[in-house]
Design a protein around this motif. Structure first.
Motif, short mmCIF file in Angstrom:
data_model
loop_
_atom_site.label_atom_id
_atom_site.label_comp_id
_atom_site.label_asym_id
_atom_site.label_seq_id
_atom_site.Cartn_x
_atom_site.Cartn_y
_atom_site.Cartn_z
N UNK A 43 0.86 -1.18 0.00
CA UNK A 43 0.00 0.00 0.00
C UNK A 43 0.91 1.24 0.00
N UNK A 44 0.57 2.18 -0.88
CA UNK A 44 1.28 3.46 -0.92
C UNK A 44 0.27 4.57 -0.68
N UNK A 45 0.61 5.51 0.24
CA UNK A 45 -0.27 6.63 0.56
C UNK A 45 0.49 7.93 0.35
N UNK A 78 1.39 5.52 -9.44
CA UNK A 78 2.69 5.34 -10.10
C UNK A 78 3.68 4.68 -9.15
N UNK A 79 3.69 5.13 -7.91
CA UNK A 79 4.64 4.59 -6.94
C UNK A 79 4.34 3.13 -6.60
N UNK A 107 -2.93 0.36 -4.06
CA UNK A 107 -2.47 -0.91 -3.52
C UNK A 107 -2.11 -1.87 -4.66
N UNK A 108 -1.25 -2.84 -4.34
CA UNK A 108 -0.81 -3.83 -5.32
C UNK A 108 -0.27 -5.03 -4.56
N UNK A 119 12.89 0.76 -3.87
CA UNK A 119 12.57 1.25 -5.21
C UNK A 119 11.67 2.49 -5.14
N UNK A 120 10.70 2.44 -4.25
CA UNK A 120 9.79 3.58 -4.10
C UNK A 120 10.57 4.79 -3.57
#
Length: 573
Positions: A514-516, A529-530, A551-552, A566-567
């Protein structure tokens, strides 16, 4: 027998009888022969009705056939022959056996072209074979046509008898008709008459024993099938000694298995009526299978039965069973049966005569299967499964009699084992299980809260770093459910005020990400994108969400730290 009867009917017709006659003579036959043949007494009503129906039906065709015969005779003179095609039409359409036609023409000095009749008969048989398309053992299936043509229909005695004497008229081994079969070999046995029911109309075939030659050999019958509609074939294995065509044999079915099967079959009739009463007249049978262990009944309905509907249907069927009504059988034409209110069942092929099975006033259906003698013989009824099999078609599975008892005992065993494991009385299990579920939910909430505290740093706040002038919180969380990540990210978001959060949870070798991105930074960075950059590192493909939350996932949990790195690198530019 039918040929003899029809010859007698024709002579009665010539004597001026306009109403059925033979059935009125049957009581005299019972008085004379009933002691030697008790089945005449036992099946008195059924035989009388069959005789009367046969006469009434043949009377109609006799009038039409004689009219056609008179028209043809008017075209030919004495000493000539009736065309074989006409004689065959009289046989095929009006039920005139060839010898009856010959007898009718003899007094007028007119013969019949028997060669032409035979050619027409063979042409019809060839067309029937051509129209038939086999599935599997085509050579053997073709053999059934040949045997049916040679032997005629098998006589089924099983409506009234569970054992009977018969003569073996054909044996089939390895797909070929043979004269004898030796011990240890699989065989298909055809007899002139048998009490064994051949599988049809959804009812499984009988099993049992054929005793040959007074006991010199037996055939253990493991299945009975009906070929071409009326050829009953017993499949089994020879034991003891050889079995040969022409030998007399004693045919005995497995009575307990038959009783269990017919109990399930009778229950499908009651179930059909109960479903129509409970759900509506749109309910129609779409298929069934009945055997000794359970029944399966498919019917037209567009949604699952509610618990209340299921109970209502069960109660209606059991009420009929406990009412112990007689299961009565009559023989009628299909038209008369339907006029009398009988329902035709799916999958059944009906001829000129049909058996109408009635269970009190509750159920009346056309059916060629075997049934309990009274509804009470069914013993009890329980629905054990209900499901969908196709659009608009539901399936009920149920048990009766001994199968009902076995099912109930199995359920009791399950209940006892559950009570033993939970150390509670069976009556206390619902409350005990509810308590355990609530305790589990409480522990799950507490665990989720603990994980959140660990992820967010507890009272100290989440560990962060500054990357390209923004606050970045990246963390790998082992054993944390993916569903908890968004809540944790939101909590960290509140703590840092402005920045980017990347959380990776690992479990069972897989990773969830999850990226916020806080609202003030969505113009510079997109969470979508992130998250895709992180997903690629995890071996995943893509990801999705909104600019502020995405999310992914990926199949490589070992790359969790690399995904965070990487992020971070993407933020550093």
């Amino acid at each position: 027998l039918r040929r003899i009867m029809r010859r007698a009917m024709r002579h009665a017709h010539l004597m001026g009888c306009t109403e059925p006659l033979l059935w009125k003579l049957f009581p005299a036959l019972v008085r004379q022969m009933g002691e030697a043949y008790p089945e005449l007494v036992r099946a008195n009503a059924l035989i009388s009705e069959t005789l009367k129906l046969e006469e009434s039906r043949f009377k109609v065709t006799l009038d039409k056939g004689l009219k056609l015969l008179d028209e043809e005779v008017g075209r030919i003179g004495s000493g000539q022959k009736l065309a074989g095609e006409v004689a065959f039409k009289l046989y095929d359409t009006y039920g005139f056996p060839l010898d009856l036609t010959q007898d009718a023409l003899k007094a007028k000095g007119i013969g019949v072209d028997t060669d032409g009749f035979g050619a027409a008969m063979e042409r019809q048989r060839a067309e029937a074979r051509k129209a038939w398309s086999g599935s599997g053992e085509a050579a053997t299936e073709t053999l059934w046509f040949e045997l049916r043509d040679k032997l005629g229909a098998s006589e089924f005695l099983g409506y009234d008898a569970e054992q009977a004497e018969g003569k073996i008229v054909a044996l089939v081994e390895n797909g070929k008709s043979v004269e004898a079969v030796h011990p240890g070999h699989a065989v298909a046995v055809i007899a002139n008459q048998t009490p064994f029911y051949g599988e049809s109309g959804g009812q499984m075939g009988d099993t049992g024993i054929i005793t040959v030659g007074g006991g010199k050999a037996i055939v253990l019958v493991t299945d009975t099938q009906k070929k071409l509609g009326d050829l009953i074939v017993h499949f089994g294995t020879v034991e003891g000694g050889p079995v040969a065509v022409g030998e007399d044999a004693h045919f005995a079915i497995d009575i307990a298995r038959r009783d269990a099967t017919r109990g399930h079959h009778s229950a499908t009739h009651l179930l059909h009526s109960a479903l129509r009463d409970a759900l509506g007249d749109h309910v129609t049978q779409k298929g069934s299978q009945v055997g000794p262990d359970r029944l399966r009944f498919d019917f037209a309905h567009n949604k699952a039965l509610s618990p209340g509907e299921t109970r209502k249907v069960e109660a209606a069927v059991n009420a009929q069973i406990w009412g112990n009504a007689e299961v009565a059988t009559k023989v009628m034409t299909p038209e008369d049966a339907i006029k009398a209110g009988a329902m035709a069942l799916f999958g059944e092929k009906y001829g000129d005569e049909v058996r109408v099975v009635s269970m009190g006033a509750f159920s009346t259906e056309l059916c060629g299967g075997t049934h309990a003698r009274r509804t009470g013989d069914i013993g009890g009824f329980k629905i054990v499964a209900e499901s969908a099999v196709a659009a608009g078609v539901r399936r009920i599975e149920a048990v009766t009699g001994p199968a009902f008892l076995a099912w109930a005992q199995g359920q009791e065993d399950l209940l006892s084992r559950a009570a033993e494991v939970l150390k509670a009385a069976p009556a206390d299990l619902p409350a005990r299980i509810a308590g355990l579920i609530e305790d589990r939910r409480k522990l799950e909430r507490e665990l989720a809260e603990t994980r959140k505290q660990l992820a967010t740093g507890g009272g100290q706040g989440a560990a962060t770093k500054t990357v390209a002038g923004i606050t970045f919180a990246g963390k790998v969380l082992d054993g944390v459910p993916a569903k908890d990540l968004k809540g944790m990210a939101d909590e960290i978001k509140k703590q840092i005020g402005s920045g980017v959060i990347a959380l990776v949870a690992t479990a069972d070798g897989k990773a969830s990400l999850v990226v916020c991105v806080t609202d003030d930074l969505t113009g510079r960075y997109s969470a979508v994108d992130l998250v895709r950059i992180g997903s690629e590192a995890l071996g995943g493909k893509g990801g999705g969400g909104r600019p502020d939350m995405a999310q992914a996932g990926g199949p490589d949990a070992t790359a969790a730290t690399a995904a965070v790195d990487k992020i971070e690198a993407a933020l550093a530019g």
